[in-house]
Design an enzyme around this catalytic site. Structure first.
Site, short mmCIF file in Angstrom:
data_model
loop_
_atom_site.label_atom_id
_atom_site.label_comp_id
_atom_site.label_asym_id
_atom_site.label_seq_id
_atom_site.Cartn_x
_atom_site.Cartn_y
_atom_site.Cartn_z
CB CYS A 152 -0.88 0.00 1.25
SG CYS A 152 -1.77 1.55 1.47
CB VAL A 284 3.91 -25.85 -10.90
CG1 VAL A 284 3.09 -26.28 -9.69
CG2 VAL A 284 4.59 -27.05 -11.53
CB VAL A 289 6.46 -19.85 -17.01
CG1 VAL A 289 5.97 -19.80 -18.44
CG2 VAL A 289 7.43 -21.01 -16.83
CB SER A 372 6.10 -25.95 -7.74
OG SER A 372 6.91 -25.59 -8.85
N GLY A 374 9.76 -27.60 -7.17
CA GLY A 374 10.46 -27.98 -8.41
C GLY A 374 10.69 -26.77 -9.29
CG ASN A 376 13.25 -21.75 -5.88
OD1 ASN A 376 14.31 -22.07 -5.35
ND2 ASN A 376 12.92 -20.49 -6.09
CD GLN A 795 -1.18 14.52 -8.14
OE1 GLN A 795 -0.34 13.72 -8.50
NE2 GLN A 795 -0.91 15.42 -7.23
CD GLU A 830 1.90 19.46 -9.25
OE1 GLU A 830 2.30 18.77 -8.30
OE2 GLU A 830 2.10 20.69 -9.33
NE ARG A 908 7.12 23.64 -1.92
CZ ARG A 908 6.38 24.20 -0.96
NH1 ARG A 908 6.71 24.01 0.31
NH2 ARG A 908 5.34 24.93 -1.25
CG PHE A 942 7.12 20.65 -5.46
CD1 PHE A 942 6.53 19.96 -6.49
CD2 PHE A 942 7.55 21.96 -5.71
CE1 PHE A 942 6.35 20.54 -7.75
CE2 PHE A 942 7.38 22.55 -6.97
CZ PHE A 942 6.77 21.84 -7.98
CD GLU A 1289 3.67 18.83 -0.92
OE1 GLU A 1289 4.44 18.65 -1.86
OE2 GLU A 1289 3.12 19.93 -0.69
C1 LIG Z 1 6.82 -11.78 -6.80
C2 LIG Z 1 7.78 -12.90 -6.83
C3 LIG Z 1 8.63 -13.09 -5.76
C4 LIG Z 1 9.56 -14.12 -5.79
N1 LIG Z 1 10.38 -14.25 -4.73
C5 LIG Z 1 11.32 -15.22 -4.72
C6 LIG Z 1 12.19 -15.36 -3.62
O1 LIG Z 1 12.09 -14.65 -2.63
N2 LIG Z 1 13.14 -16.32 -3.68
C7 LIG Z 1 13.25 -17.15 -4.76
O2 LIG Z 1 14.12 -18.01 -4.75
N3 LIG Z 1 12.42 -17.05 -5.80
C8 LIG Z 1 11.45 -16.11 -5.82
N4 LIG Z 1 10.61 -15.99 -6.89
C9 LIG Z 1 10.76 -16.90 -8.03
C10 LIG Z 1 9.69 -18.00 -8.13
O3 LIG Z 1 8.57 -17.72 -7.38
C11 LIG Z 1 10.17 -19.31 -7.66
O4 LIG Z 1 11.29 -19.69 -8.38
C12 LIG Z 1 9.10 -20.43 -7.72
O5 LIG Z 1 9.46 -21.44 -6.86
C13 LIG Z 1 8.85 -20.96 -9.10
O6 LIG Z 1 7.85 -21.95 -9.04
P1 LIG Z 1 6.61 -22.01 -10.04
O7 LIG Z 1 5.89 -23.27 -9.74
O8 LIG Z 1 5.80 -20.81 -10.00
O9 LIG Z 1 7.37 -22.09 -11.40
P2 LIG Z 1 6.86 -22.02 -12.90
O10 LIG Z 1 6.85 -20.60 -13.35
O11 LIG Z 1 5.58 -22.75 -13.04
O12 LIG Z 1 8.04 -22.78 -13.58
C14 LIG Z 1 9.35 -22.30 -13.44
C15 LIG Z 1 10.36 -23.10 -14.27
O13 LIG Z 1 10.54 -24.39 -13.72
C16 LIG Z 1 10.29 -25.39 -14.68
N5 LIG Z 1 9.69 -26.51 -13.99
C17 LIG Z 1 8.72 -26.45 -13.04
N6 LIG Z 1 8.48 -27.69 -12.58
C18 LIG Z 1 9.32 -28.53 -13.25
C19 LIG Z 1 9.54 -29.92 -13.19
N7 LIG Z 1 8.89 -30.68 -12.35
N8 LIG Z 1 10.47 -30.45 -14.02
C20 LIG Z 1 11.16 -29.67 -14.87
N9 LIG Z 1 10.99 -28.34 -14.95
C21 LIG Z 1 10.07 -27.79 -14.14
C22 LIG Z 1 9.40 -24.72 -15.69
O14 LIG Z 1 9.47 -25.33 -16.94
C23 LIG Z 1 9.93 -23.32 -15.70
O15 LIG Z 1 11.06 -23.22 -16.51
C24 LIG Z 1 9.65 -14.98 -6.89
C25 LIG Z 1 8.77 -14.80 -7.97
C26 LIG Z 1 7.85 -13.78 -7.94
C27 LIG Z 1 6.92 -13.61 -9.09
S1 FES Z 2 -2.37 2.20 -2.12
FE1 FES Z 2 -3.28 1.58 -0.28
S2 FES Z 2 -4.81 3.04 0.02
FE2 FES Z 2 -3.74 3.78 -1.71
#
Ligand SMILES: Cc1cc2nc3c(=O)[nH]c(=O)nc-3n(C[C@H](O)[C@H](O)[C@H](O)COP(=O)(O)OP(=O)(O)OC[C@H]3O[C@@H](n4cnc5c(N)ncnc54)[C@H](O)[C@@H]3O)c2cc1C
Ligand code: FES
Ligand code: FES
Length: 1357
Positions: A152, A284, A289, A372, A374, A376, A795, A830, A908, A942, A1289
């Site tokens: 927020c 997953v 992706v 997932s 996997g 990661n 604004q 603004e 300012r 500002f 401000e």
């Molecule tokens: C806002 C945000 C914050 C995040 N913060 C972190 C963080 O703090 N730390 C961190 O380490 N990561 C972070 N990530 C990265 C991500 O969330 C992780 O890596 C997550 O675990 C990916 O899992 P998923 O299931 O969403 O992957 P997907 O996007 O579904 O797949 C990711 C990749 O893995 C492959 N894959 C998935 N499963 C398999 C399988 N079984 N066999 C072979 N390939 C496979 C896919 O083909 C693809 O290439 C963040 C991402 C976002 C969007």
């Molecule tokens: S972004 Fe949370 S109230 Fe405006």
């Protein structure tokens, strides 16, 4: 959009209603589907990358194996529509509404003032709702964890936590500790003034009744899906049997324009498909992706979804550890490992604890609920948080293909390159076995990020050591790091050398030398922060060393000298970060006894749109329903900071489905010249002067098509040399023309009379507005006489109208601008909205169709500019006691590629170079640098905060130089009533001294300072610091004619009042305050008064809603209009004194008296002459004082905001809830400015930080654990409406108290290394800057490369 595809039928439920979609495009996300197809606009788009939580919804599904319904929060912006088969989605509209009943999660956030602009509110409501569905009586920790993925920008979070604390088991004002000096237990009466500490009354809240929740669709209950996850580890075999017996689902396939989604049901099908499509992606959670496809322009034509494969969705305890199917979500892993840690002997769970520690700070809950394990591993990101743990623990993976299965270990050979693993293309990851640890084995994981919550690591690591039996001799050691190379790496050489060595100081020293050598980085390494990253590798090892030493000495029962090697002052270095319980009180003066109940002025009236915002009913610009023939516009912008355009080739756009037209400068019917100083163009003609410079716009039938077509535009450039930084601009003398000076007294003489003279420099980084709602315009051509209606998130209606009229070549009277509300503005809307509004207007003119554009977050951050970075160079002369005599300062700001508001911002800054201090002799200079960055613009404060920050910098230096407490030096230099500022304005009603004393007292400053000194003596690697900082903020636009406002008041014959005024609502509660003013003036309840919108055809020639003065000037205009009506009603009141408002209105109407009136106001006596240094730039000043205490981790640069006390003079508050909200919101935004938010550019001027993934605004966890705000009593302000004061401000700068508390703590750390001289700390005080400033043995092992000998990866502007 969903339709456009072919394939199977997708069946799911939204808010209890069944949706059957036949033609699904796999590229469609749930968010797009909800907003476009179902018209459910309550779910908002804030970033599209899982980083803000505005799109949070609840997903529910029946888990066939657990035989129960599971609910979890998720980000709709990343959730692929195809993954919804047979699940139920609940959006904010599905849980309550203003017409029937608000859900308690909606009611409480609204009534506790937790919704300002409201754009984040539905997402926060849904995070809370999902938590309540799982835990109707959560504890406070669970509530805070639920919001790790929500941002927020307005409220400062405190009111949200406060409102939701009422759901908690362990609720109570300050955790019922009752020991804070500002605790509400101390509520008191003072000289007939009642001080209240409650901005809302929890007794009014409806109770939460879990039995009232919507039921899960029965149709999904009876379905026999194979989606369940076995979380009962010890019953794996039986449950798996059950899975085998259940009726399998049919394989699903959806084909879109570019992507095919296949969801197989068995492992055999999956591996066969993978063999058939080796480059297919498994999806997953889609959290990786999804980002790659949206932000990195990657295309994966085949997606395989393994959600239904039982062998990838299981948990099993084995002899060696716990095995997880690769598709298990991180939330599930967290749950299973927590249980194991609670139940198994501690020696077995060292690795599990490390995984849990990493998961504690891994993304937000919405991401962990779908991402997932996997995914990661397989993403193979070099900054994965889990991979270093898996590498150090030698976790085993089972891989599968049509060839069968094989087991591999995550070791130094597993990751073969950037985002590459040793898996063969046709292989998949089936499962992961996380090992138990053994006796004599210890494991730690550490992560350092810019922000603690929901941030990717800068450096992360997993560390394991195994000792020979009953000894402290190393048998095996594995140190694995992320963030130090293109892959997760193992410090192989270091580890080898440590084997066979005893765990002692000598080993530690040697390990650090070895690591410094092995974990080296090129000074140009991608990601930058090279010194910091290197130092972190040593710091982490040192923490590990101490942690193991501590555990070893306990383990070996004192049969060793180990405990002697661990000084007690080192112990806190081993402590993991823990959150302190939150406590907060807001004190304000209650209305005087006898004030009529219906007179709401001075009462904490709830923001009048809060309930609608909490229900997702409040309409923002992009929520306006789509017109039938509407087109979408995507901007085509420059990828070069400075270049000549050689050619623009749009040939390939023609083949993109839905493409309509490419607009550019040649389509402009009026003038291409635009901008506040007429130094900009709507479209670049032959030269581009920043990355993000608008060259054209692609119009298509949908947003997706227009995006795709925009990517097909090919532009050729001829590079010109860019100027990016202030230093480069100074070197090349690239300045905008107007250079300002304010001089007073005789500076030279002042220096001569001083005991000391100090010279220094401070850089203050810029800031991205990060309003949750990005820029948006919908332009509707009216077809007659050049008329056009524009709905704009702005604004500044007048400039928008003027600029659009100018580009279209029509008079302003043909252009109607309408603003209902904005999802935050903070100065960013603004003027800079006009760069989009003019383009969209040209597009609508050219095509004759309504055209819409809402910028994506990355576009918005790239093109719309932000707060000006400043460089301050100072020379200050002062006496031994710290009294300042003389000051010479030069301020340089980075204006970007056009003037916009830069002159005003610099002026300012110069007006505020004194902050609240009396400086007898001043010589100052303000220069705006012209660079090849997007034009910087207005941002809350500002220029004031930058001006004051540099003042506090030299003030702090003076204290360090004199060896005096900083608060003593500050106090000595404060102005007194009647003093003249350096611009010769007399200070009247100067309350800083009062605020100062109250703040010292309420914060118990001096006693706590002693405790801090004691803490610092006892802790070598953690230090605390404290600072108290005043502020004085000038109120009024410094361009005098802008201090005018108009209002229009219509009274209808039923007595209802339609009020319009010149100000816009962006969450600051302006409309609420204006209704309060009208209500008091007219003497009628607020319920009879309504504000619909702000528009150029009701109140013309409005000033922007800015400079904090909107309540002052619009309030007086409203008052004026009300007085006109009252005067006209007077005869009818006199003839019927007992009559009602409605009677008098009826009487006036039948007597043909006008019931419509305009109001007008201008601030009197304003005007200042820079040449003569005379006149009056400000109507009055708003004052405040804050004290803050922080704790830093000297080894990692982390810091905790322990406590802040604010005393603020806002006159007689019109609405204490809104004013406290402004104070807290501004303060937290300031915490972002001064400690977190860092814009990073390539040396060529390309902005890297283009979204919440890389740019970190404060999150829930960044606010001070103890946060006390008090409005100064009995300080009416005669210069503004009903004795109030402007508040928007001024409080922002008070967050400098956090910065200087950090500097104070660093000073203590440096003293340990014998350094006691003033030192430089630029803003923001990020972990990198804090750590690098805490000079010690580790920093010395990682010397910086010589500047100029390498090209850095990033530069500051
Ligand atoms: C806002 C945000 C914050 C995040 N913060 C972190 C963080 O703090 N730390 C961190 O380490 N990561 C972070 N990530 C990265 C991500 O969330 C992780 O890596 C997550 O675990 C990916 O899992 P998923 O299931 O969403 O992957 P997907 O996007 O579904 O797949 C990711 C990749 O893995 C492959 N894959 C998935 N499963 C398999 C399988 N079984 N066999 C072979 N390939 C496979 C896919 O083909 C693809 O290439 C963040 C991402 C976002 C969007
Ligand atoms: S972004 Fe949370 S109230 Fe405006
Ligand atoms: S819009 Fe989905 S998290 Fe920001």
């Amino acid at each position: 959009m969903a339709s456009g595809g072919t394939g199977d039928e997708l069946v799911f439920f939204v808010n209890g209603k069944k949706v059957v979609e036949k033609n699904v495009d796999p590229e469609t996300t749930l968010l797009i589907y909800l907003r476009r197809k179902l018209g459910l606009c309550g779910t908002k788009l804030g970033c599209g990358e899982g980083g803000c939580g505005a799109c949070t919804v609840m997903i529910s599904k029946y888990d066939n194996l657990q035989k129960k319904i599971t609910h979890y929060s998720a980000n709709a912006c990343l959730f692929p529509i195809c993954a919804l088969h047979h699940v139920a989605v609940t959006t904010v509209e599905g849980i309550g509404n203003t017409k029937t009943r608000l859900h308690p999660a909606q009611e409480r956030i609204a009534k506790s003032h937790g919704s300002q602009c409201g754009f984040c509110t539905p997402g926060i409501v849904m995070s809370m709702y999902a938590l309540l569905r799982n835990a109707p009586e959560p504890n406070m920790e669970e509530i805070e964890d639920a919001f790790q993925g929500n941002l927020c920008r307005c409220t400062g979070y405190r009111p949200i936590l406060e409102g939701y604390r009422t759901f908690a088991k362990n609720q109570g004002c300050c955790g019922k500790r009752g020991n804070g000096p500002s605790c509400c237990m101390n509520e008191k009466e003072e000289n007939a003034v009642t001080i209240s500490s409650s901005l809302f009354n929890p007794a009014e809240f409806q109770p939460l009744d879990p039995t009232q929740e919507p039921i899960f669709p029965p149709e999904l209950l009876v379905s026999d899906f194979r989606t369940g996850i076995c979380i009962l580890p010890w019953g794996y075999a039986a449950l798996y049997q059950e899975t085998q017996n259940s009726k399998p689902h049919k394989q699903l396939c959806f084909k879109g324009e570019r992507v095919m989604w296949i969801q197989p049901t068995t492992l055999q099908e999956l591996v066969a498909l993978k063999a058939q499509h080796p480059s297919a992606k498994l999806v997953v959670g889609n959290t990786e992706v999804g980002i790659e496809m949206r932000l990195k322009n990657m295309l994966y034509p085949v997606i395989l979804a393994p959600a239904w494969i039982p062998e990838m969705n299981f948990v099993q305890h084995t002899d060696k550890g716990i095995a997880f199917g690769a598709s298990c979500t991180l939330s599930l892993v967290e749950k299973v490992l927590s249980k194991a840690v609670a139940e198994l002997p501690p020696y077995k769970t060292e690795v599990f604890k490390a995984v849990l520690e990493q998961l504690r700070w891994f993304a937000g809950l919405q991401i962990r609920n779908v991402a997932s394990l996997g995914g990661n591993i397989m993403t193979a990101s070099p900054i994965s948080d889990l991979n270093p743990v898996f590498m150090a623990s030698e976790t085993q993976l089972t891989l599968a293909s049509t060839e069968g299965k094989r087991i591999v270990t995550v070791d130094e050979k597993f990751f073969t390159g950037y985002r590459k693993t040793m898996l063969k293309p046709e292989e998949i990851l089936l499962s992961i076995e996380i090992p138990y640890s053994r006796k004599g084995e210890y494991f730690s994981a550490f992560k350092q990020a810019t922000r603690r919550e929901d941030d990717i690591a800068i450096v992360t690591c997993g560390m394991r050591v195994l000792f020979q039996e009953d000894s402290h001799r190393v048998q095996k050691i594995k140190l694995s790091y992320g963030g130090m190379a293109p892959t997760t790496v193992l410090a192989v050489k270091t580890c080898q050398k440590l084997i066979g060595r005893d765990w002692n100081e000598k080993l530690m020293q040697e390990a650090c030398h070895l690591l410094a050598d092995e974990m080296n980085l090129s000074p140009s390494a991608p990601g930058g922060m090279v010194d910091f990253r290197r130092i972190l590798t040593l710091s982490f090892f040192f923490k590990f060393y101490l942690t193991v030493l501590q555990k070893l000495s306990q383990q070996l029962n004192g049969n060793n000298n180990l405990s002697e090697m661990l000084p007690s002052s080192y112990l806190s270095a081993t402590e993991l970060f823990h959150k302190d319980p939150i406590a907060n009180v807001q004190l304000f003066q209650e209305v005087p006894p006898g004030q009529a109940v219906e007179d709401t002025v001075g009462r904490p009236l709830v923001h009048l749109s809060a309930a609608k915002q909490a229900c997702g009913e409040a309409v923002y610009c992009d929520d306006i329903p789509h017109y039938e023939n509407e087109l979408y516009c995507t901007l085509v912008t420059s990828t070069k900071a400075h270049a000549k355009i050689i050619s623009v080739d749009t040939t390939e756009t023609q083949s993109v489905p839905g493409f309509v037209y490419f607009i550019s400068a040649k389509d402009i019917p009026g003038s291409n010249v635009t901008g506040i100083a007429n130094d900009e163009t709507v479209f670049a003609d032959d030269t581009v002067t920043c990355v993000g410079h608008i060259i054209g716009g692609v119009l298509a039938d949908t947003q997706e098509h227009s995006r795709k077509a925009a990517k097909a535009v090919k532009i050729k450039y001829e590079d010109l040399t860019p100027i990016v930084t202030i230093e480069e601009a100074i070197e090349k003398k690239s300045f905008f023309k107007r250079i300002r000076k304010i001089n007073k007294g005789n500076v030279q003489k002042g220096f001569e009379e001083s005991d000391h003279i100090l010279e220094g420099e401070m850089y203050i980084g810029g800031q991205e507005h990060f309003y949750l709602e990005t820029h948006c315009t919908v332009a509707v051509p009216k077809g007659e006489d050049g008329e056009m209606e524009l709905f704009v998130s702005t604004q500044n209606l007048t400039k928008t109208q003027e600029f659009v009229a100018n580009v279209l070549g029509v008079p302003s009277n043909r252009i109607l601008i309408r603003v209902k509300r904005m999802g935050g503005g903070f100065g960013g809307k603004e003027t800079r909205n006009t760069i989009l509004s003019t383009v969209v207007a040209v597009a609508a003119f050219k095509t004759g169709c309504p055209v819409r554009c809402m910028l994506d977050r990355d576009e918005d951050m790239l093109i719309s500019g932000g707060r000006h970075p400043f460089l301050g160079q100072y020379k200050v002369g002062f006496m031994n006691n710290g009294k300042v005599n003389s000051l010479e300062v030069s301020y340089y700001s980075n204006g970007g590629n056009s003037v916009d508001l830069s002159y005003g911002v610099m002026e300012r800054a110069l007006f505020h170079l004194d902050n609240a201090y009396n400086i007898p002799n001043v010589s100052s200079l303000g220069i705006v640098c012209k660079t090849n960055l997007s034009s910087n613009t207005a941002f809350r404060g500002f220029g004031g905060p930058q001006g004051m920050m540099i003042a506090e910098c030299w003030m702090h230096d003076i204290a360090m130089k004199c060896g005096l407490p900083a608060e003593q030096v500050r106090k000595l230099n404060l102005y007194n009533e009647g003093d003249l500022t350096h611009f010769n304005q007399k200070l009247e009603g100067f309350t800083v001294q009062r605020c100062w004393e109250e703040c010292l007292e309420s914060s118990n400053y001096h006693a706590r300072r002693k405790l801090i000194d004691e803490f610092n003596r006892q802790n070598r690697w953690k230090k605390r610091g404290m600072a108290i900082i005043p502020t004085k903020f000038g109120i009024s636009f410094t361009v005098p004619f802008l201090n005018q406002a108009g209002a229009l008041l219509h009274v209808y014959t039923d007595g209802s009042v339609l009020l319009t005024h010149g100000g816009t609502e962006m969450g600051q509660g302006l409309h609420t305050k204006m209704i309060q003013v009208a209500s008091r003036t007219l003497g009628i309840p607020t319920s009879k008064i309504y504000i619909s919108e702000t528009s150029t055809n009701t109140v013309p020639n409005t000033s922007p809603t800015a400079a904090s003065v909107s309540s002052d000037i619009n309030g007086m205009a409203v008052y004026n209009a009300c007085q006109t009506i009252l005067k006209r009603l007077e005869p009818f009141k006199q003839s019927n004194p007992k009559g009602s408002w409605e009677d008098w209105i009826q009487a006036a109407y039948v007597n043909c008296v006008s019931l419509s009136a305009t109001g007008f106001y201008r601030m009197p006596d304003l005007g200042y002459d820079f040449d003569k240094n005379e006149g009056k730039p400000f109507c009055y000043f708003t004052y405040g004082v804050a004290s803050s205490e922080v704790e830093i981790d000297c080894l990692t640069g982390d810091h905790k905001n322990l406590r802040t006390d604010i005393v603020m003079d806002v006159g007689t508050s019109l609405n204490p809830a809104i004013d406290v909200g402004q104070i807290e919101g501004a303060f937290v935004q300031g915490i972002g400015l001064f400690t977190l938010e860092e814009l990073r550019y390539s040396p060529e001027g390309n902005l890297y930080t283009r979204g919440p993934g890389m740019y970190k605004i404060p999150a829930f966890g960044d606010i001070p654990s103890e946060f006390y705000v008090s409005l100064l009593r009995n300080c009416p302000n005669s210069k503004a409406i009903y004795s109030s004061k402007a508040v928007g401000e001024p409080p922002l700068f008070l967050s400098a108290s956090v910065f200087y508390a950090i500097k104070d703590a660093i000073f203590s750390a440096r003293r340990e290394s014998g350094l006691t001289e003033p030192f430089r700390l630029d803003s923001p005080a990020t972990p990198e800057r804090i750590r690098n400033a805490c000079v010690d043995i580790f920093t010395k092992l990682c010397p910086s490369a010589e500047p100029g000998t390498f090209k850095p990866w990033s530069v500051r502007a």
